[in-house]
Design an enzyme around this catalytic site. Sequence first.
Site, PDB file in Angstrom:
ATOM      1  N   ASP A  37      47.109  28.418  33.904  1.00 52.78           N
ATOM      2  CA  ASP A  37      46.932  29.862  34.005  1.00 52.78           C
ATOM      3  C   ASP A  37      45.569  30.295  34.538  1.00 52.78           C
ATOM      4  O   ASP A  37      45.136  31.415  34.307  1.00 52.78           O
ATOM      5  CB  ASP A  37      47.142  30.501  32.633  1.00 52.78           C
ATOM      6  CG  ASP A  37      46.317  29.837  31.531  1.00 52.78           C
ATOM      7  OD1 ASP A  37      45.270  29.226  31.850  1.00 52.78           O
ATOM      8  OD2 ASP A  37      46.710  29.912  30.356  1.00 52.78           O
ATOM      9  N   GLU A  69      53.182  23.223  32.840  1.00 51.20           N
ATOM     10  CA  GLU A  69      52.889  24.078  31.683  1.00 51.20           C
ATOM     11  C   GLU A  69      53.340  25.507  31.962  1.00 51.20           C
ATOM     12  O   GLU A  69      52.620  26.476  31.785  1.00 51.20           O
ATOM     13  CB  GLU A  69      51.408  24.026  31.297  1.00 51.20           C
ATOM     14  CG  GLU A  69      51.141  24.536  29.877  1.00 51.20           C
ATOM     15  CD  GLU A  69      49.669  24.527  29.522  1.00 51.20           C
ATOM     16  OE1 GLU A  69      49.286  23.724  28.656  1.00 51.20           O
ATOM     17  OE2 GLU A  69      48.904  25.334  30.100  1.00 51.20           O
ATOM     18  N   GLU A  73      44.498  35.251  31.778  1.00 49.57           N
ATOM     19  CA  GLU A  73      45.438  34.124  31.882  1.00 49.57           C
ATOM     20  C   GLU A  73      46.897  34.564  31.786  1.00 49.57           C
ATOM     21  O   GLU A  73      47.763  34.005  32.474  1.00 49.57           O
ATOM     22  CB  GLU A  73      45.120  33.091  30.793  1.00 49.57           C
ATOM     23  CG  GLU A  73      43.843  32.304  31.028  1.00 49.57           C
ATOM     24  CD  GLU A  73      42.591  33.011  30.503  1.00 49.57           C
ATOM     25  OE1 GLU A  73      41.506  32.400  30.574  1.00 49.57           O
ATOM     26  OE2 GLU A  73      42.702  34.164  30.017  1.00 49.57           O
ATOM     27  N   HIS A 100      35.384  30.208  23.543  1.00 51.40           N
ATOM     28  CA  HIS A 100      34.953  30.588  24.883  1.00 51.40           C
ATOM     29  C   HIS A 100      35.752  31.734  25.482  1.00 51.40           C
ATOM     30  O   HIS A 100      35.459  32.180  26.590  1.00 51.40           O
ATOM     31  CB  HIS A 100      35.076  29.387  25.832  1.00 51.40           C
ATOM     32  CG  HIS A 100      36.502  29.036  26.132  1.00 51.40           C
ATOM     33  ND1 HIS A 100      37.273  28.289  25.282  1.00 51.40           N
ATOM     34  CD2 HIS A 100      37.305  29.351  27.175  1.00 51.40           C
ATOM     35  CE1 HIS A 100      38.480  28.138  25.785  1.00 51.40           C
ATOM     36  NE2 HIS A 100      38.535  28.784  26.947  1.00 51.40           N
ATOM     37  N   ARG A 132      37.178  35.086  26.911  1.00 54.80           N
ATOM     38  CA  ARG A 132      36.532  36.324  27.366  1.00 54.80           C
ATOM     39  C   ARG A 132      36.799  37.476  26.414  1.00 54.80           C
ATOM     40  O   ARG A 132      35.928  38.311  26.172  1.00 54.80           O
ATOM     41  CB  ARG A 132      37.038  36.705  28.768  1.00 54.80           C
ATOM     42  CG  ARG A 132      36.540  35.829  29.894  1.00 54.80           C
ATOM     43  CD  ARG A 132      37.030  36.380  31.232  1.00 54.80           C
ATOM     44  NE  ARG A 132      36.584  35.575  32.359  1.00 54.80           N
ATOM     45  CZ  ARG A 132      37.235  34.542  32.858  1.00 54.80           C
ATOM     46  NH1 ARG A 132      38.373  34.166  32.295  1.00 54.80           N
ATOM     47  NH2 ARG A 132      36.775  33.873  33.889  1.00 54.80           N
ATOM     48  N   HIS A 179      30.018  26.265  24.425  1.00 48.37           N
ATOM     49  CA  HIS A 179      30.397  26.489  25.821  1.00 48.37           C
ATOM     50  C   HIS A 179      29.193  26.938  26.637  1.00 48.37           C
ATOM     51  O   HIS A 179      28.275  27.580  26.124  1.00 48.37           O
ATOM     52  CB  HIS A 179      31.507  27.547  25.884  1.00 48.37           C
ATOM     53  CG  HIS A 179      32.253  27.573  27.175  1.00 48.37           C
ATOM     54  ND1 HIS A 179      31.826  28.275  28.271  1.00 48.37           N
ATOM     55  CD2 HIS A 179      33.420  26.985  27.547  1.00 48.37           C
ATOM     56  CE1 HIS A 179      32.698  28.130  29.266  1.00 48.37           C
ATOM     57  NE2 HIS A 179      33.671  27.350  28.851  1.00 48.37           N
TER      58      HIS A 179
END
Length: 376
Positions: free
Chosen positions: A99, A121, A135, A216, A218, A248
């Site tokens: 994604d 996936e 994503e 991590h 967003r 990260h």
Amino acid sequence: MTSPARILVVFGTRPEAIKMFPLIHALKADERFECVVCVSAQHRQMLDQVMEIAGIVPDHDLDVMQPGQTLDGLTATLLTGLGQVMDTVSPDRVVVQGDTATAMAGALAAYYRKIPVDHVEAGLRSHNIYHPWPEEVNRKIIGTMASLHFAPTATAAAALINENIDPARVHVTGNTVIDALHWVSGEIGKRPELAGDLAALEQRFAGRRIIGVTSHRRENFGEGMEQIAQAIRRIAERPDVAVIFPVHLNPNVRHVMNERLAGLDNVALIEPLDYPHFARLLNIADIMLTDSGGVQEEAPALGRPVLVMRETTERPEGVEAGTAKLVGTDAARIVSEISTLLDDKDAYEAMARAHNPFGDGDSARRIVELLANEIG
């Protein structure tokens, strides 16, 4: 003899590399295929670590990573760069995974050239276009263009069919991340030095319950990160607990965690781990606290409960199976859920022993056979 089908495999981030290298190994070992590898290097350092361990040398490397780049700027660069590679390679098929912006741009560039694109996936859905962001929309875009959809679970396959994807194009293969975890665990067994850098922390935290942390996303930047840091600080007040947190590289994560957690005796803020060391962390952790997608699949394969610091997940199978639990980013909720697992043996065992729904380690072989059937 028929010429082998030329398959262009496109990826750009560490998670993609982990999930793609078993498929690349399988394609390169099969004389029916010529496998060409293109990396965007949407992530650079962490991507390179995985490729080195897995012995993958890309045929094309776009090296697009720039500090502070915008999503639209990144997407434009990816779309034109990947298009140029496709014009050079002239693949019979393009394979993308997951994604990311790289996967979405790769699928779109292939579509513009009327090259069939296949999606590893496929079918993950949270049904909220802003969680995870971007994503969720990336994978929906890929789903509208993909020729073959390699769904990791029956739930993912059902999501695609509910979106009017032809059921004959949807195949449940399991997730290649389990293939990768089995492979790297075998490599560590043969070469323990691959994951030896955690030995000092293992000795330092001997006798304590270890909580592994990754964060991590967003959508958690800002207040979410502050709450996560607060929760870790509070749980670290327990003398029986230690936290290992590979932080990260994103400054939105680093600034908060370094400011809030530095100096705590039983919290180890360490650099991002290469894949063998991360597999080792999964092995030594008692609980994984994460907002990552992949950890929701990997940790249950090793019997580790996963607390997911998100409001929704595109991997509901883990929640339904009992291997994972959504806890959001509220500090009090995170502390409460971790405390329950630490203090209630039955609650811990119920999650640790739940069946992992994400695969059996044979996904890459299934995908190769499906590709072979497609090319005839």
